[in-house]
Design a protein around this motif. Structure first.
Motif, PDB file in Angstrom:
ATOM      1  N   VAL A   1      43.131 -37.279  16.641  1.00  0.00           N
ATOM      2  CA  VAL A   1      43.790 -38.132  15.641  1.00  0.00           C
ATOM      3  C   VAL A   1      42.920 -39.349  15.365  1.00  0.00           C
ATOM      4  O   VAL A   1      42.594 -39.631  14.225  1.00  0.00           O
TER       5      VAL A   1
ATOM      6  N   ARG B   1      48.187 -38.234   0.774  1.00  0.00           N
ATOM      7  CA  ARG B   1      47.296 -37.084   0.949  1.00  0.00           C
ATOM      8  C   ARG B   1      48.066 -35.814   0.596  1.00  0.00           C
ATOM      9  O   ARG B   1      49.128 -35.537   1.156  1.00  0.00           O
TER      10      ARG B   1
ATOM     11  N   GLN C   1      49.749 -44.431   7.445  1.00  0.00           N
ATOM     12  CA  GLN C   1      50.795 -43.671   8.139  1.00  0.00           C
ATOM     13  C   GLN C   1      50.227 -42.312   8.505  1.00  0.00           C
ATOM     14  O   GLN C   1      49.607 -41.640   7.676  1.00  0.00           O
ATOM     15  N   LEU C   2      50.450 -41.918   9.760  1.00  0.00           N
ATOM     16  CA  LEU C   2      49.854 -40.699  10.297  1.00  0.00           C
ATOM     17  C   LEU C   2      50.917 -39.622  10.507  1.00  0.00           C
ATOM     18  O   LEU C   2      52.100 -39.932  10.673  1.00  0.00           O
ATOM     19  N   LYS C   3      50.488 -38.368  10.509  1.00  0.00           N
ATOM     20  CA  LYS C   3      51.392 -37.278  10.867  1.00  0.00           C
ATOM     21  C   LYS C   3      51.994 -37.546  12.239  1.00  0.00           C
ATOM     22  O   LYS C   3      51.321 -38.079  13.122  1.00  0.00           O
TER      23      LYS C   3
ATOM     24  N   ARG D   1      60.270 -37.066   5.350  1.00  0.00           N
ATOM     25  CA  ARG D   1      60.271 -38.357   4.679  1.00  0.00           C
ATOM     26  C   ARG D   1      60.156 -38.199   3.157  1.00  0.00           C
ATOM     27  O   ARG D   1      59.666 -37.189   2.661  1.00  0.00           O
TER      28      ARG D   1
ATOM     29  N   ASN E   1      50.409 -33.200   2.575  1.00  0.00           N
ATOM     30  CA  ASN E   1      51.700 -33.590   3.135  1.00  0.00           C
ATOM     31  C   ASN E   1      52.852 -33.416   2.154  1.00  0.00           C
ATOM     32  O   ASN E   1      54.008 -33.584   2.523  1.00  0.00           O
TER      33      ASN E   1
ATOM     34  N   VAL F   1      46.130 -38.130   8.164  1.00  0.00           N
ATOM     35  CA  VAL F   1      46.637 -39.181   7.278  1.00  0.00           C
ATOM     36  C   VAL F   1      47.742 -38.636   6.374  1.00  0.00           C
ATOM     37  O   VAL F   1      47.571 -37.583   5.752  1.00  0.00           O
TER      38      VAL F   1
END
Lengths: 76, 76, 76, 76, 76, 76, 76
Positions: free
Chosen positions: G68, D63, F20-22, D25, D66, F67
């Protein structure tokens, strides 16, 4: 990184390097800066993952933990 | 790495090693340098993931955390 | 690793162990060395992921963080 | 990050940067804050993964672990 | 791990536990040893990922960072 | 996280944030608590991954390392 | 974890919580113990990934780095 790797990075400053990233992508650009974690700054960078459709990225900062391998320019 | 592993890396310097990477890729090249994290410098490296279509990479710096296993050259 | 695990590794030196790696691959070889991170040196190693088409790897150094599990030889 | 990378982030404050994230993304927004882990705050951010269907996100906190790469705006 | 988890592991020694691993695989075996990282030694272990085709593994050492969850035997 | 990011989290307390999460999932809820690792507590949370079929989750504790990004509510 | 998250875990002891794990799986069980890494002990746990075919797991120890998010029971 080892002193030898650091020396190769030093010698590659201002030269074009190829960087292969986790997940299969590759970028190429002029090495402007690096640190011991392989965080890199590349100038005039291009995404060359698909060699038929490279994309200009300009200056980029690459987070070192995504780097798989770096090819400095041929020099010998 | 253990002293034994370090010794094997030492003995492999200037010899051709095969390096298998996370994600299924493999590179082969002459071992020029290593450190305790398995950061490697290979010369005359080739991407040998697809043995029918190897790709020359020249000198490469491999970030150790991508290494799965290293095969030094047969020596006994 | 626990003292018990270390003792099992000790007793497995020079014996054939099976190593299952992240990503689904398996290698088998004679255990020549290990350290507390499960970095391993195997001799006469084979890639046995596909039991119909094993591949000889010779001596290999396995980076511990890829190891899922190790099966020492039966000994009791 | 290296002093050079930090300087580039400094110079990019209040300018639009493109951030490529793990998993493929991309987001774009005005850089409002960063720290040494590449935790970023972007304003007027958009998800630009699919350039035909960008999505407005407003202010976002990214974060750092990522982040794959950051493209600051062209500046020379 | 918490004292409670450690106590449950203690009480499970020499009993059969089920271990679910990252990537979807499961192994079952008699718990012979554990440490605070959930590195485990199992005896008479079996790969029970496919319950129609379990595979005997003998004694295995499981690297803790692959463990998702452990089911001790019912005991109340 | 940077002081700026912390301040934005502070200002978002008791307001609805999108996380939005992994792995591609998204949750939305009223921010009740956060810490410097981005461990979050959300109230009246919903899984909004599929916007056609959101799922109520009630209060949730999100482990920070999952996150990717957080969108606080628009506030200017 | 933050004091607030710890307090929520405290209040959830002996109550049924839903735990979503990396890789898409979910388990539900009575919370018997937790620590600051979100290592959890659940009793009368079930794998509820597929709500049409839940599987009883009994007591389980969940390694925190797979968590999670956790949904405590509704309580207000």
């Amino acid at each position: 990184m080892s002193d030898v790797a650091a020396k190769i990075f030093e010698e590659s400053l201002n030269k074009v390097v190829l960087v292969q990233l986790k997940g299969g992508r590759s970028v190429r650009g002029r090495l402007y800066s690096f640190d011991q974690h392989m965080n890199l700054v590349l100038e005039e960078a291009e995404d060359v993952t698909n060699t038929d459709a490279t994309k200009k990225l300009g200056t980029i900062i690459v987070r070192g933990d995504n780097v798989v391998l770096v090819s400095p320019p041929p020099k010998r």
